[in-house]
Structure formats: structure tokens, C-alpha cells
Design an enzyme around this catalytic site. Sequence first.
Site, PDB file in Angstrom:
ATOM      1  N   GLY A  90       7.793 -12.497   2.167  1.00 50.50           N
ATOM      2  CA  GLY A  90       7.315 -11.151   2.634  1.00 50.50           C
ATOM      3  C   GLY A  90       6.109 -11.562   3.536  1.00 50.50           C
ATOM      4  N   GLN A  91       5.952 -12.620   4.401  1.00 45.82           N
ATOM      5  CA  GLN A  91       5.207 -12.509   5.374  1.00 45.82           C
ATOM      6  C   GLN A  91       5.636 -11.690   6.629  1.00 45.82           C
ATOM      7  OE1 GLN A  91       4.495 -16.577   6.571  1.00 45.82           O
ATOM      8  NE2 GLN A  91       2.849 -16.268   8.086  1.00 45.82           N
TER       9      GLN A  91
ATOM     10  N   HIS B 247      -4.303 -12.872   1.207  1.00 42.38           N
ATOM     11  CA  HIS B 247      -4.958 -11.778   0.870  1.00 42.38           C
ATOM     12  C   HIS B 247      -5.838 -11.761  -0.453  1.00 42.38           C
ATOM     13  CE1 HIS B 247      -1.582  -9.353   2.525  1.00 42.38           C
ATOM     14  NE2 HIS B 247      -0.891 -10.580   2.619  1.00 42.38           N
TER      15      HIS B 247
ATOM     16  N   ASN C 159       1.738 -14.938   1.648  1.00 40.48           N
ATOM     17  CA  ASN C 159       3.210 -14.494   1.557  1.00 40.48           C
ATOM     18  C   ASN C 159       3.784 -15.579   2.704  1.00 40.48           C
ATOM     19  OD1 ASN C 159       3.086 -12.366  -0.315  1.00 40.48           O
ATOM     20  ND2 ASN C 159       2.514 -11.058   1.513  1.00 40.48           N
TER      21      ASN C 159
ATOM     22  N   ASP D 106      -8.151  -5.426   5.306  1.00 36.16           N
ATOM     23  CA  ASP D 106      -6.554  -5.044   5.720  1.00 36.16           C
ATOM     24  C   ASP D 106      -6.608  -3.424   5.985  1.00 36.16           C
ATOM     25  OD1 ASP D 106      -3.443  -6.170   4.398  1.00 36.16           O
ATOM     26  OD2 ASP D 106      -3.580  -4.382   4.999  1.00 36.16           O
ATOM     27  N   ILE D 107      -5.635  -3.291   7.065  1.00 36.98           N
ATOM     28  CA  ILE D 107      -5.392  -1.944   7.482  1.00 36.98           C
ATOM     29  C   ILE D 107      -4.533  -0.913   6.419  1.00 36.98           C
ATOM     30  CG2 ILE D 107      -3.157  -1.943   8.673  1.00 36.98           C
ATOM     31  CD1 ILE D 107      -4.611  -0.678  11.256  1.00 36.98           C
TER      32      ILE D 107
ATOM     33  N   HIS E 161      -2.485 -16.163   6.490  1.00 35.77           N
ATOM     34  CA  HIS E 161      -3.368 -15.135   5.862  1.00 35.77           C
ATOM     35  C   HIS E 161      -3.429 -15.323   4.289  1.00 35.77           C
ATOM     36  CE1 HIS E 161      -0.006 -12.900   7.048  1.00 35.77           C
ATOM     37  NE2 HIS E 161      -0.261 -12.199   6.041  1.00 35.77           N
TER      38      HIS E 161
END
Length: 114
Positions: free
Chosen positions: A93-94, A102, A87, A30-31, A100
Amino acid sequence: MSDCLFCKIINNEIPSTKIYEDEKVLAFNDINPQSPVHILIIPKKHITSMNDFDETNIDILSHIFLVIKSIAKDKGLKEKGYRIVNNCGEQGGQTVDHIHFHLLGGRNMYWPPG
Ligand code: 5GP
Ligand code: ZN
């Protein structure tokens, strides 16, 4: 999908730090990591969210979870534990409309999540 951020990552149009890849799945850092280990696991096929799983594509979900389990072990998270988050939709909260999961680990997690 040509305008999808994660499809661009799959196609190497946007760089990422890849952790695992096979013909069906990509995992990358994740960035904006929320824990020492924060990896996103995605299907290479564009699936928007959990709402789009049905009997025609549900096999990818079991594959993704086996990949997550394997990455968690490789990252040394198996013994101490980790969290898997999806999410879904606006209130979930997507923020990226390519499903994806997490994988979060390396610190204590809290409950309830925000
Ligand atoms: P969501 O909020 O949709 O569940 O998660 C989207 C995740 O994608 C966020 O954790 C965010 O940091 C991550 N993200 C957004 N843009 C990029 C990007 O360009 N590269 C990477 N590696 N992660 C991204
Ligand atoms: Zn996509």
C-alpha cells in the site's frame, strides 16, 4: 530526488505542518489524517522503502524510532497507546516512494488492518 514529493516537503518546496525536525529526520502531519493524530516521520535522505535499508544506512532507522517514541509522548499517546505503520511496495500500500512511518493515535485501532 528532485521529483519526490517528500523530498520537496523536506526542501520546503511543498508546505507541510512540521511537528519535529533535526538534521536527519522530519515529522509532519499527514494531509489526509486517518486518526486524531496522524504524523509521518521520514528520513531527510531519500530512501525509497524498507527494501533499501542495509548496513550503510540502518542507523537512521533506530533514530527514526526514537523520534517516533518522543513524538508519541509529546502528543499524549504514551499511556493509551498508538500504532506505527510502514507500507512497503505496491501490495503493502505504499503510495509515496520515500520511506515513511505513520504514527497513528487518538482512537482505538483495529486488527487486521485493511
Ligand atoms: P503511504 O500510502 O505511501 O503509506 O502513505 C502516504 C501518505 O502520504 C498518505 O497517508 C497521504 O495522505 C500522505 N500524503 C500524500 N501527499 C501528501 C502531501 O502533499 N502532504 C502531506 N502532508 N501528506 C501527504
Ligand atoms: Zn524523496
